[in-house]
Design an enzyme around this catalytic site. Structure first.
Site, short mmCIF file in Angstrom:
data_model
loop_
_atom_site.label_atom_id
_atom_site.label_comp_id
_atom_site.label_asym_id
_atom_site.label_seq_id
_atom_site.Cartn_x
_atom_site.Cartn_y
_atom_site.Cartn_z
N ASP A 93 0.81 -1.22 0.00
CA ASP A 93 0.00 0.00 0.00
C ASP A 93 0.84 1.27 0.00
O ASP A 93 0.31 2.36 -0.25
CB ASP A 93 -0.95 0.02 1.21
CG ASP A 93 -2.19 -0.82 0.97
OD1 ASP A 93 -2.44 -1.19 -0.19
OD2 ASP A 93 -2.90 -1.11 1.95
N LYS A 97 -12.10 7.76 1.81
CA LYS A 97 -12.10 6.30 1.96
C LYS A 97 -11.23 5.86 3.13
O LYS A 97 -11.58 4.92 3.84
CB LYS A 97 -11.62 5.65 0.67
CG LYS A 97 -11.56 4.12 0.74
CD LYS A 97 -11.17 3.53 -0.60
CE LYS A 97 -10.87 2.04 -0.49
NZ LYS A 97 -12.04 1.26 -0.07
#
Length: 408
Positions: A293, A391
């Site tokens: 990520d 998000k």
């Protein structure tokens, strides 16, 4: 909403408080649903965690988790053991393109009743909850850790617990260890020996307890990027973090030393400092199989510094909110980069200039927006659909404005 970042200058010695880890929060929210004696503090305020909490408290048949991939996987497992309950779980058009067959097959092997409502292997799913009596399943070791964690999180509710065998070389070990550690923290007994993970069935009452979520290391990556692109002597303090973290992305502290950034651990925070400039001819080589990520942030940092960068272990990036490898290549090349990608690697060639006033497409991917924002220290840049950051990090733009970014 698009945001234009005018060329900006960081205010030095700022402090920013970052919300709890999305990864930890979503795991603990599911465990709390299974064991209501557990209380949680510093829960992430991200869209994904809000959706996770809402879904777990809903009594509706239809559950829509929008873009929340972690929630899709964890909730598929959760609803499969809700005896007698029928659930349809769906999401955004992109979610309907994200594969879930590996998890569904594993749950089916354990006795779950799940059917595909549109395309085989993809959401939406119809789940009829039941007691799972089988206790052994095998998965390829290189699959997304979220498939593995989804099974582990519900396994203590199986009649015989779970014995999960991973075939091949295991990736994303930190995320698996995070899940096991959180299970242990609520009183569930587990073991992880070689390629076999065991979760014992829970036979005793869980003690009432409050668990505190550490702040999100993925979100910290954008501040590492900022400091790396700043002048020597610039520093910022972010909280709340600890040196013994469960999060795989805490490798940022070591990785960003390659970019001249040092990390000092304080009682409940870390201070990032640009301690030195780096050799422009150096090559940054990384294997990010345990922390994919942060690949976008690292690629943008290397580009902003004019460095060559080669990263491997990126195979899971193709099935995220977008194909992150293709998206990175496309947007970096608009800025003047030369990028070569494969299904699991990215090679960024050194660049001497950064094109200004380029509009960065975000592809409904929060990390695309946040990873490119630090380039505002170098040139004016436009971030398209900038509110996608909600998000995982809803306060992102407010925090950037506070520390000196000029946003329109």
């Amino acid at each position: 909403m698009d945001i234009k970042i005018q060329k900006s200058q960081l205010h030095n010695h700022q402090k920013v408080q970052i919300t709890g880890s999305k990864s930890e929060s979503n795991r603990l929210l599911l465990l709390q649903a299974l064991y209501p004696q557990v209380s949680i503090s510093n829960v992430s305020n991200s869209d994904d965690s809000v959706l996770m909490r809402k879904a777990l408290s809903s009594e509706e048949e239809l559950i829509d988790i929008h873009h929340a991939g972690t929630a899709m996987r964890f909730l598929t497992a959760y609803f499969s053991i809700q005896k007698g309950r029928e659930t349809i779980i769906t999401g955004s058009p992109r979610m309907k393109e994200r594969p879930i067959k590996i998890l569904v097959d594993a749950l089916s092997t354990l006795g779950a009743e799940i059917t595909y409502l549109e395309n085989d292997g993809f959401p939406p799913l119809k789940i009829i909850g039941k007691e799972l009596t089988e206790n052994k399943v095998t998965l390829a070791a290189n699959v997304s850790s979220q498939y593995i964690s989804a099974l582990l999180l519900i396994a203590s509710k199986f009649e015989k617990g779970l014995e999960l065998t991973l075939e091949g070389k295991i990736t994303s070990v930190p995320y698996i260890n995070m899940t096991l550690s959180l299970l242990n923290s609520v009183g569930v007994e587990t073991s992880f020996v070689e390629n076999i993970i065991t979760v014992k069935p829970n036979t005793t009452d869980i003690e009432p307890q409050t668990l505190t979520v550490e702040s999100d290391w993925s979100s910290a990556s954008y501040f590492y990027g900022l400091i790396a692109l700043s002048d020597v002597g610039t520093e910022i303090t972010i909280g709340s973090y600890k040196s013994e973290s469960l999060q795989g992305d805490s490798v940022l502290a070591d990785i960003y030393e390659k970019f001249g950034v040092t990390t000092t651990f304080l009682k409940e925070s870390i201070t990032l400092r640009k301690s030195s400039n780096i050799d422009i001819n150096s090559i940054v080589e990384l294997d990010l199989k345990n922390a994919p990520d942060i690949a976008q942030t690292i690629a943008v940092t290397a580009f902003g510094l004019g460095l060559e960068c080669y990263m491997i272990g990126l195979h899971t990036l193709k099935i995220k909110e977008t194909d992150r490898l293709v998206a990175l290549k496309t947007e970096l090349e608009k800025l003047g980069a030369e990028v070569i990608i494969t299904d699991l690697s990215l090679h960024l060639k050194p660049s001497k200039t950064v094109n200004s006033n380029i509009t960065i497409a975000t592809y409904n991917d929060h990390r695309m927006a946040m990873a490119f924002a630090p380039l505002g220290l170098k040139v004016p840049i436009v971030i398209e659909n900038a509110d996608v950051v909600s998000k995982s990090y809803p306060q992102f733009w407010e925090d950037f404005k506070t520390i000196g970014f000029n946003l329109k």
